[in-house]
Design a protein around this motif. Sequence first.
Motif, PDB file in Angstrom:
ATOM      1  N   GLU A  14      -6.017  11.091   6.612  1.00 47.31           N
ATOM      2  CA  GLU A  14      -5.458   9.830   6.136  1.00 47.31           C
ATOM      3  C   GLU A  14      -3.969   9.725   6.492  1.00 47.31           C
ATOM      4  OE1 GLU A  14      -6.888   7.332   4.391  1.00 47.31           O
ATOM      5  OE2 GLU A  14      -8.870   8.184   4.006  1.00 47.31           O
ATOM      6  N   MET A  74      -4.230   9.970  -4.530  1.00 44.96           N
ATOM      7  CA  MET A  74      -4.540   8.981  -3.495  1.00 44.96           C
ATOM      8  C   MET A  74      -4.881   7.621  -4.102  1.00 44.96           C
ATOM      9  SD  MET A  74      -6.591  11.231  -0.672  1.00 44.96           S
ATOM     10  CE  MET A  74      -6.903   9.741   0.256  1.00 44.96           C
ATOM     11  N   ASP A  75      -5.610   7.659  -5.209  1.00 47.81           N
ATOM     12  CA  ASP A  75      -5.904   6.406  -5.903  1.00 47.81           C
ATOM     13  C   ASP A  75      -4.616   5.667  -6.223  1.00 47.81           C
ATOM     14  OD1 ASP A  75      -8.555   6.995  -5.857  1.00 47.81           O
ATOM     15  OD2 ASP A  75      -8.715   7.552  -7.965  1.00 47.81           O
ATOM     16  N   ARG A  76      -3.658   6.434  -6.652  1.00 47.94           N
ATOM     17  CA  ARG A  76      -2.384   5.831  -7.052  1.00 47.94           C
ATOM     18  C   ARG A  76      -1.521   5.490  -5.853  1.00 47.94           C
ATOM     19  NH1 ARG A  76      -1.902   3.982 -12.292  1.00 47.94           N
ATOM     20  NH2 ARG A  76      -3.375   5.164 -13.521  1.00 47.94           N
ATOM     21  N   ARG A  77      -2.054   5.729  -4.685  1.00 47.56           N
ATOM     22  CA  ARG A  77      -1.343   5.395  -3.456  1.00 47.56           C
ATOM     23  C   ARG A  77       0.031   6.048  -3.374  1.00 47.56           C
ATOM     24  NH1 ARG A  77      -5.902   3.847  -3.307  1.00 47.56           N
ATOM     25  NH2 ARG A  77      -6.695   1.988  -2.275  1.00 47.56           N
ATOM     26  N   ASN A  88       0.806  -1.214   0.000  1.00 41.41           N
ATOM     27  CA  ASN A  88       0.000   0.000   0.000  1.00 41.41           C
ATOM     28  C   ASN A  88       0.846   1.275   0.000  1.00 41.41           C
ATOM     29  OD1 ASN A  88      -2.744   0.360  -0.311  1.00 41.41           O
ATOM     30  ND2 ASN A  88      -2.939   1.228   1.738  1.00 41.41           N
ATOM     31  N   LEU A  96      -8.717  15.996   4.306  1.00 40.64           N
ATOM     32  CA  LEU A  96      -8.792  14.593   3.904  1.00 40.64           C
ATOM     33  C   LEU A  96      -7.409  13.956   3.957  1.00 40.64           C
ATOM     34  CD1 LEU A  96     -10.135  12.130   2.665  1.00 40.64           C
ATOM     35  CD2 LEU A  96      -9.866  13.158   0.417  1.00 40.64           C
ATOM     36  N   HIS A 101      -7.429  13.323  -5.347  1.00 37.50           N
ATOM     37  CA  HIS A 101      -8.009  11.980  -5.414  1.00 37.50           C
ATOM     38  C   HIS A 101      -7.223  11.060  -6.340  1.00 37.50           C
ATOM     39  CE1 HIS A 101     -11.842  13.784  -3.697  1.00 37.50           C
ATOM     40  NE2 HIS A 101     -11.516  12.803  -2.887  1.00 37.50           N
ATOM     41  N   LEU A 102      -6.823  11.613  -7.464  1.00 39.86           N
ATOM     42  CA  LEU A 102      -6.035  10.795  -8.384  1.00 39.86           C
ATOM     43  C   LEU A 102      -4.754  10.331  -7.722  1.00 39.86           C
ATOM     44  CD1 LEU A 102      -6.565  12.749 -11.722  1.00 39.86           C
ATOM     45  CD2 LEU A 102      -7.389  10.465 -11.154  1.00 39.86           C
TER      46      LEU A 102
END
Lengths: 331, 331
Positions: free
Chosen positions: B141, B114-117, B59, B137, B111-112
């Motif tokens: 996190e 974060m999606d990509r971790r 992750n 946010l 968001h992009l």
Amino acid sequence: MSKITLKEIGKALNLSVSTVSRALRDSYEIGEKTKERVLEYAKSVHYRPNPIAQSLKVNKSHSICVIIPEIANNFFSEVINGIDYAAYERGYNVFIFQTHESYEREVSSIHLGMDRRVDGFIMSLSGKTDHYDHLDLLKSEEIPIVYFDRVPPANNINKVVVNNFEGAYNGTKQLINKGKKKIAHITTPLILSITKERLEGYKSCLRDHDIEVDEALIKFCSFDPQEAIDIVNKLVYEDQIDALFLGSDRLALNALNAVKKLGASMQNKIEIVGFTNMKYVDLLSPVICAIYQPALEIGHAAANLLIDYIEARRKPEPKQIVLKTFMKTND
Amino acid sequence: MSKITLKEIGKALNLSVSTVSRALRDSYEIGEKTKERVLEYAKSVHYRPNPIAQSLKVNKSHSICVIIPEIANNFFSEVINGIDYAAYERGYNVFIFQTHESYEREVSSIHLGMDRRVDGFIMSLSGKTDHYDHLDLLKSEEIPIVYFDRVPPANNINKVVVNNFEGAYNGTKQLINKGKKKIAHITTPLILSITKERLEGYKSCLRDHDIEVDEALIKFCSFDPQEAIDIVNKLVYEDQIDALFLGSDRLALNALNAVKKLGASMQNKIEIVGFTNMKYVDLLSPVICAIYQPALEIGHAAANLLIDYIEARRKPEPKQIVLKTFMKTND
DNA sequence: ATTATTTACGCAAACGATGCCAAAAACAAA
DNA sequence: TTTGTTTTTGGCATCGTTTGCGTAAATAAT
């Protein structure tokens, strides 16, 4: 929060993971009613698919890799802007790698991109790249690739370029029209495609106007400011040139700077034309007539060409897109 | 070719996948002899770990996400260069997202990422960002984040900035020293941190020199060239200003262009100082005294700060790095 | 009512790597 | 030889998806 997975949606709705997956991808084998349930629930919990898991599964990443010599350069940053624009529209992510004009970094960038399983590459070759076997690797893996600006010498490739010959021809002509006879050309390393094409345009124009090409007036120059100064000094004082035709962006600024150092009286005697993508050239003090490349369009076209190619079921023939340069005079 | 996996190495060497994995990561629980065998074989077949699989597992992605208003801007592209430089040294990949000064794109970029971790963010806020819940946010996190240039109004954050107040103060002083009295300030939207700080520097300097602050001479301007022209015209012809202090890069060029349009005689009456990161300011024709930001250093510092933070076992206190601006006079 | 066909879903195996747990091999102690 | 330890190694589940295949249930055909 952002860690909603298919499994959790399934659990909440009493459905299997595969059903949820298929419902979200709107598969035909899922009932309308469950589809709706899934879609609604997914939205309500702000489900976002994990692109990493997807990549691992399908061996694609929905992203493209851009390899360029230098980001901090008007031309390239504008191209990136165009690429980014198209990629965003079509839902692709963009990786950017700089080579800093190094062959080794070009190679390692390709590997980094491949490691990341990018779906395709957009590249402009480094100033040191004079052999091309590292590109064959991409070819043999059948990874789509689009070149722009500095392209390898092959014609069965995807590329987006400008009419460098014509741009150089017209730029040179501009100088001749002003009555200049001793026109020097300072340009990039000869291994670059753009160098050759622009050089040919320059030579060709001189010949067409019965001016003999003097190889001593053709200088290949690095991006070191001092080297530009030395070259300009020599050209002006020894070779007595009356005009300068500059082959590239960074070079143009360096040369302009060198000319400025000659002092006001000298400046006025030397007419300058050059390839550059600086905004507001008309604010520059040694006056320069700029030959522009439509950088944004180049990037946009390259990205769209690449993505079209990536998404095509049957791979089409490689395509060559040639855009027009345009001049922006200062007077 | 490049699809060698741990499994294949294991098969070839008659070892289990986990042993191979551990051998490559130099785990203490693997015998020296097998370690060597594995290492050697892996090298011989050019094994490269699949970062996507790794990301999925742990992750983390060993990459950072840079969110900026605009790539095609001297300042930001130089910063990126600095970031890229540090990231490359430390083995991180870089994702770049542009907001084009849009709040929505800022949110979606987060968001992009974060999606990509991504392991962390480096950002400079958009010109429309006047509330900051989207940043919470990230905070909730616990994703590391370093701000630069345009930072949110909080002090328990990681950031890299310059002494905008001082830069503006000194710039204004320069104009005062030349005997100017009616000094206008054209600048960016007031919601940006840099705007406020520079504005304060400007005001403070005027006050210290017994010049009253005239709010009519303070203009907030978009990046639209025409708007700059209108503003400059008004300031010059109606308000009779004798100097201009410009608040940002793109603005500076627009304003310079506007001043140029006033004609040669007018130009000479107006002294100009401004924040900009253009290379070769001395080639500009309406003379401008530039206040520079050390963009490369900012990027380098931001990336190193971020990566230090990412890799720290115990998370340190947020750190604020303040670098110095410097002036580059033209005369 | 019985069989055939369709519809709608679940199971389980990948993708490549990591890491816990157990087991085999090696060696030491009894 | 047997037991106890330590060193090395293998097995297996897991990360979040996708997808081939199998199979109930529902519908249609006989």
